[in-house]
Design an enzyme around this catalytic site. Sequence first.
Site, mmCIF file in Angstrom:
data_model
loop_
_atom_site.group_PDB
_atom_site.id
_atom_site.type_symbol
_atom_site.label_atom_id
_atom_site.label_comp_id
_atom_site.label_asym_id
_atom_site.label_seq_id
_atom_site.Cartn_x
_atom_site.Cartn_y
_atom_site.Cartn_z
ATOM 1 N N ASP A 326 0.846 -1.190 0.000
ATOM 2 C CA ASP A 326 0.000 0.000 0.000
ATOM 3 C C ASP A 326 0.888 1.249 0.000
ATOM 4 O O ASP A 326 1.374 1.622 1.045
ATOM 5 C CB ASP A 326 -0.961 -0.003 1.188
ATOM 6 C CG ASP A 326 -0.297 -0.398 2.506
ATOM 7 O OD1 ASP A 326 0.762 -1.056 2.506
ATOM 8 O OD2 ASP A 326 -0.866 -0.059 3.552
ATOM 9 N N GLU A 509 12.177 1.394 7.649
ATOM 10 C CA GLU A 509 11.162 0.572 6.988
ATOM 11 C C GLU A 509 11.510 0.238 5.541
ATOM 12 O O GLU A 509 11.280 -0.873 5.071
ATOM 13 C CB GLU A 509 9.838 1.337 7.049
ATOM 14 C CG GLU A 509 8.661 0.664 6.395
ATOM 15 C CD GLU A 509 7.438 1.561 6.384
ATOM 16 O OE1 GLU A 509 6.334 1.016 6.386
ATOM 17 O OE2 GLU A 509 7.586 2.807 6.363
#
Length: 549
Positions: A326, A509
């Site tokens: 996403d 991340e």
Amino acid sequence: MLNQKIQNPNPDELMIEVDLCYELDPYELKLDEMIEAEPEPEMIEGLPASDALTPADRYLELFEHVQSAKIFPDSKTFPDCAPKMDPLDILIRYRKVRRHRDFDLRKFVENHFWLPEVYSSEYVSDPQNSLKEHIDQLWPVLTREPQDHIPWSSLLALPQSYIVPGGRFSETYYWDSYFTMLGLAESGREDLLKCMADNFAWMIENYGHIPNGNRTYYLSRSQPPVFALMVELFEEDGVRGARRYLDHLKMEYAFWMDGAESLIPNQAYRHVVRMPDGSLLNRYWDDRDTPRDESWLEDVETAKHSGRPPNEVYRDLRAGAASGWDYSSRWLRDTGRLASIRTTQFIPIDLNAFLFKLESAIANISALKGEKETEALFRQKASARRDAVKRYLWDDENGIYRDYDWRREQLALFSAAAIVPLYVGMANHEQADRLANAVRSRLLTPGGILASEYETGEQWDKPNGWAPLQWMAIQGFKMYGDDLLGDEIARSWLKTVNQFYLEQHKLIEKYHIADGVPREGGGGEYPLQDGFGWTNGVVRRLIGLYGEP
């Protein structure tokens, strides 16, 4: 992002017309079961099931007012708040005072809600630590202990300790956890592996599936189904025997295949699509078609620019979140516009590879238990899926796997998701060799492999590299005998992460890897997150295999 130039190195793969006109949808099977589709949690001894209402359901217009007013910079903050009193009383008070001239919405929220704890501010890394030492010292920081459930909180209580990714993500996430577990096993933290195994089995027992994460607003969807891979890891590392999880694997499979028997060719229901030849493949889905609680304002704004019914856009945004990617060019009809998202109309290569692994795992464990009929049934299911994937998702001309637009009956974009069939053993050797050539020429950089070759401003696209994609590529190519490519990706990724760690003393991340100079990855709906669970897990495992960079 809307005005950003899109770099498309392979225009032949991007011959997708922009179609923003809404049409009635004859392909979606509507069943009575879609009403109230979310499973009701059961009670278990020792741990009461959490209240499953989402904050948007519970606070109604107060929720919309808070999110619209942007009281918090991050849309996820308010859904993660816990009420200081009965939510109904809060709502009644709000309705009484909201029209007063001196009403202050921010003060009202502060007076009636506990804000989420910020754990990251409590930890300061030691620059003298090696990368390995840094990761091993982070596990306690990222660990959350079981606690009495705060009444009416969105957090779903779990029976055992668990690891969170870090940053804004203060709950456990389904597919993140598998890659985190790789590092836990390497660090000798079998205690945490056992806890997380129990937690995921508990969620399957009580919710019928593993949610996106342990929040009420994640119950309506799952994430890439990697529980079979977790079970394999538990067996390899002596954490738990695989046999004990057979029923859980079957329950997860039933969740993903719900409604399949009622479908005719060219029809879909929830996660299942029956293809023109009668074969079954899967897509990502969310049972809700409203703005996501955790990204409410962003979803509302996206829908406004879509030219489509908002509920259709919300469903596709939610399904995109269920994919774990996403967002990405994979789900967009027009790669420059998030509003063109059509996640539910794509058959994803990675999802169907993971489900092949699930079917194979059920067959293998059934064989160990002497359940011959179940073994034969699931071997047939896995074989049928492999054949269907080859027919619909294998691009023989270019030697790559691609997602498939089942509504337009055409192949979609190429991305690093194409390596998942190798990781789960679904490809043949010829496919693996040809895919290796494509990855070398189209995705490989000095810093690792790119998520895709398209620059869209979305975080799961160029120039970003992600730890789980590196791990699956490394192991996938090595499984098919291409040690040279697997080792090159591994050493490149270790170099990327270590170089950034030496400069910034943290793991993150995602990384910008397009030009060989490791930087913070960009794009997406939220600021870059530190921590970071799956980066730590993959890097720790790679250090065990290759040594410190």
